[in-house]
Design a protein around this motif. Structure first.
Motif, PDB file in Angstrom:
ATOM      1  N   LEU A   1      35.801  38.018  19.036  1.00  0.00           N
ATOM      2  CA  LEU A   1      36.856  38.966  19.312  1.00  0.00           C
ATOM      3  C   LEU A   1      36.792  39.330  20.789  1.00  0.00           C
ATOM      4  CD1 LEU A   1      37.209  42.205  17.269  1.00  0.00           C
ATOM      5  CD2 LEU A   1      36.424  42.335  19.594  1.00  0.00           C
ATOM      6  N   ALA A   2      37.936  39.451  21.411  1.00  0.00           N
ATOM      7  CA  ALA A   2      37.946  39.895  22.804  1.00  0.00           C
ATOM      8  C   ALA A   2      39.019  40.957  22.964  1.00  0.00           C
ATOM      9  CB  ALA A   2      38.211  38.730  23.740  1.00  0.00           C
ATOM     10  N   PHE A   3      38.809  41.821  23.936  1.00  0.00           N
ATOM     11  CA  PHE A   3      39.668  42.984  24.115  1.00  0.00           C
ATOM     12  C   PHE A   3      40.211  42.971  25.540  1.00  0.00           C
ATOM     13  CE2 PHE A   3      40.992  47.320  24.285  1.00  0.00           C
ATOM     14  CZ  PHE A   3      41.069  47.784  22.989  1.00  0.00           C
TER      15      PHE A   3
ATOM     16  N   ALA B   1      38.456  47.008  17.123  1.00  0.00           N
ATOM     17  CA  ALA B   1      37.489  46.453  18.069  1.00  0.00           C
ATOM     18  C   ALA B   1      36.074  46.949  17.806  1.00  0.00           C
ATOM     19  CB  ALA B   1      37.906  46.807  19.492  1.00  0.00           C
TER      20      ALA B   1
ATOM     21  N   THR C   1      35.162  33.863  26.701  1.00  0.00           N
ATOM     22  CA  THR C   1      34.221  33.827  25.579  1.00  0.00           C
ATOM     23  C   THR C   1      34.737  32.953  24.442  1.00  0.00           C
ATOM     24  OG1 THR C   1      35.250  35.778  24.615  1.00  0.00           O
ATOM     25  CG2 THR C   1      33.388  36.157  26.065  1.00  0.00           C
TER      26      THR C   1
ATOM     27  N   ARG D   1      38.935  36.838  31.620  1.00  0.00           N
ATOM     28  CA  ARG D   1      37.615  37.309  31.183  1.00  0.00           C
ATOM     29  C   ARG D   1      37.531  37.335  29.658  1.00  0.00           C
ATOM     30  NH1 ARG D   1      36.332  43.118  33.168  1.00  0.00           N
ATOM     31  NH2 ARG D   1      37.947  43.575  31.657  1.00  0.00           N
TER      32      ARG D   1
END
Lengths: 266, 284
Positions: free
Chosen positions: B103-105, B73, B176, B172
């Protein structure tokens, strides 16, 4: 609905009010029974009578004291918050300056007040400065702690989305700090009043801007003990009202989300 | 078993692995992580994740699986080795040209802002990007719809159950429009029934949205149910001790959980983990 609110308020306030009434009755009874002279301890009824008789004088003094209190409180909150923001900019700044904030906290105001009163020409300003010095520390320490108490997961989230310093401050640090900040306000509001009274005692200023402390001093010299008690009563009531106002403000700001302000459900 | 050896269990990997000709989405080459206190969190690790895969990192606490995810990340920096996302260094601010490389976490906790309603929480990454409110609002609506929280936008996080909080957190991440989703034991704190439900929903999302997911877990069952490939890790130092491809075709149904194949995969993974812990803890 309305009835349940009434009964809830009653169950909340009835016990302390009952205790207060009981103590006052006991006090009144003892004074009458033991024939204690009024220049030693006045009875509650006499205090009430004096309060009404000297109402104009005492209320004028109360407003003078409150004016100092509010100026000091505003000064403490604004500069304390600014200092806290400065502290969280870097550990280095905090390490360098925090000991001096502690120094301000531990120095007895009675020891530095005479100096400030000598240095500052305007007595009102001098008094407000003294009271602000007493009140500022909780604002600094609580707000600093709050600004640092950011959920590390949320901090990572902000970092991952390349949030700017300003975005992080406005959207993360300040909301995280609010509960701590309001905790600081509660303590600081009371200290502002105490600071104002102590400073007035030291300055001993009479005349048109005489505060309640001066009335207590004067009444003490004249052995007018009932008036001392009446002035004391006003100071206490002012302190309680100030505290309640802070509680209300805190509830207004945090009621929707913070655990401390959420009424227990069920 | 030698470290890094690849086990292939069951039938061939899923059809979408045809994308393997493209450069891997995540490429980890001899990456090591040593913390300032001297802890050797990760021994040199090699890992490739290709587009469309759902790879789980499975291992006990302290095996460095979360550390590896944080490295991917860009939340921390490798002590040695090379790490590439879509062929470039992680953590770089995404360029306009790389809008399809997002990229999302999803964190272990839901990490929602308690002072903001669900809508505002989901909108946060878009707000930080400076997307206009109208477009962001529409994205938020879509994301909440995807995770089954369309009705909950106006609620505060404290009004949600644990499972709903995690759903909001996933929304959430989805808002994106990510291609790569990194998930760090997202359902670890939930009860098993809720977790199974969320696993199934996540799988459906992955399938419909053509996501690439790296998923950290310490549950063998969760790993087998979700993954196209399970990377098994062991602790002291954190290292990869094997890989198991789960060939079960997608979409997977709940009946997979009680199938013979499922049990066989679980047994194999449990065997690998037991072997590693027996070798890794002398006298233990």
């Amino acid at each position: 609905m309305a009835e349940s609110t009434v009964s809830r308020l009653a169950s909340q306030y009835a016990p302390p009010v009952a205790v207060g009434m009981l103590l006052l009755a006991l006090w009144q009874g003892l004074i009458v029974l033991l024939e204690v002279p009024k220049y030693i301890v006045p009875s509650p009824l006499l205090v009430l009578q004096t309060l009404l008789a000297d109402w104009d004088l005492l209320v004028r003094s109360l407003f003078a004291t409150l004016k100092i209190t509010f100026i000091a409180f505003a000064l403490a909150v604004v500069s304390g918050t600014l200092i806290a923001f400065l502290f969280v900019q870097s550990r280095w700044i905090e390490r360098s300056f925090f000991p001096y904030a502690v120094l301000l906290q531990v120095t007895p105001i009675v020891a530095i007040a005479p100096l400030i009163i000598i240095w500052v020409d305007d007595t009102q300003v001098a008094l407000a400065l003294c009271a602000a010095i007493v009140a500022i520390f909780p604002v600094i320490s609580n707000t600093t702690l709050g600004l640092r108490s950011v959920n590390p997961g949320l901090a990572n989230l902000f970092r991952m989305h390349h949030a700017s310093r300003l975005q992080t401050l406005l959207r993360l640090r300040i909301p995280s700090a609010l509960p701590y900040f309001f905790g600081g306000l509660r303590i600081s509001s009371g200290l502002s009043l105490i600071g104002a009274v102590v400073a007035e005692f030291i300055a001993g200023t009479g005349g048109s801007s005489a505060g309640l402390a001066y009335q207590i001093l004067l009444a003490g010299m004249q052995v007018n003990i009932p008036r001392m008690f009446a002035a004391l009563l006003l100071i206490t009531v002012a302190g309680v009202v100030l505290f309640a106002a802070m509680v209300w403000l805190s509830r207004l700001a945090l009621a929707s989300w913070h655990e401390s302000e959420i009424a227990a459900e069920g | 078993m030698k470290p890094g050896e690849v086990l292939t269990a069951g039938s061939a990997p899923p059809s979408r692995a045809a994308c393997e000709a493209m450069p891997p989405v995540v490429q980890v080459e001899a990456v090591e992580k040593v913390f300032p206190n001297g802890t050797h969190a990760l021994a040199p690790i090699d890992l490739q994740v290709h587009e469309g895969e759902l790879v789980t990192l499975l291992g006990p606490s302290g095996c460095g699986k979360s550390t590896l995810l944080n490295l991917i990340a860009g939340l921390s920096v490798p002590s040695a080795g090379q790490l590439r996302l879509w062929g470039s260094a992680p953590g770089a601010k995404p360029q306009a040209a790389a809008a399809d490389r997002r990229l999302a976490f999803v964190f272990q906790d839901a990490t929602l802002m308690p002072w903001a309603r669900v809508n505002a929480n989901v909108r946060l990454p878009l707000d930080l990007e400076g997307m206009n409110r109208l477009a962001a609002g529409e994205r938020v609506r879509q994301a909440l719809l995807l995770v089954g929280l369309a009705h909950a936008g106006a609620l505060y996080p404290r009004q949600l159950s644990g499972g709903m909080k995690m759903r909001a957190s996933i929304a959430r991440a989805l808002a994106t429009g990510p291609n790569l989703l990194l998930m760090d034991e997202p359902f670890g704190a939930l009860d098993e029934i809720t977790r199974n439900r969320l696993d199934a929903d996540l799988l459906e999302l992955w399938w419909n949205k053509a996501l690439t997911i790296v998923f950290v877990t310490h549950s063998i069952y969760e790993a087998v149910f979700l993954s196209t490939r399970v990377v098994v890790m062991a602790a002291r130092p954190g290292r990869v001790i094997g890989e198991v491809a789960i060939g079960e075709p997608h979409p997977r149904s709940e009946s997979f959980r009680v199938s013979v194949d499922f049990a066989a995969h679980c047994r194999r993974l449990a065997g690998l983990l037991a072997e590693a812990s027996a070798g890794g803890e002398p006298g233990g």
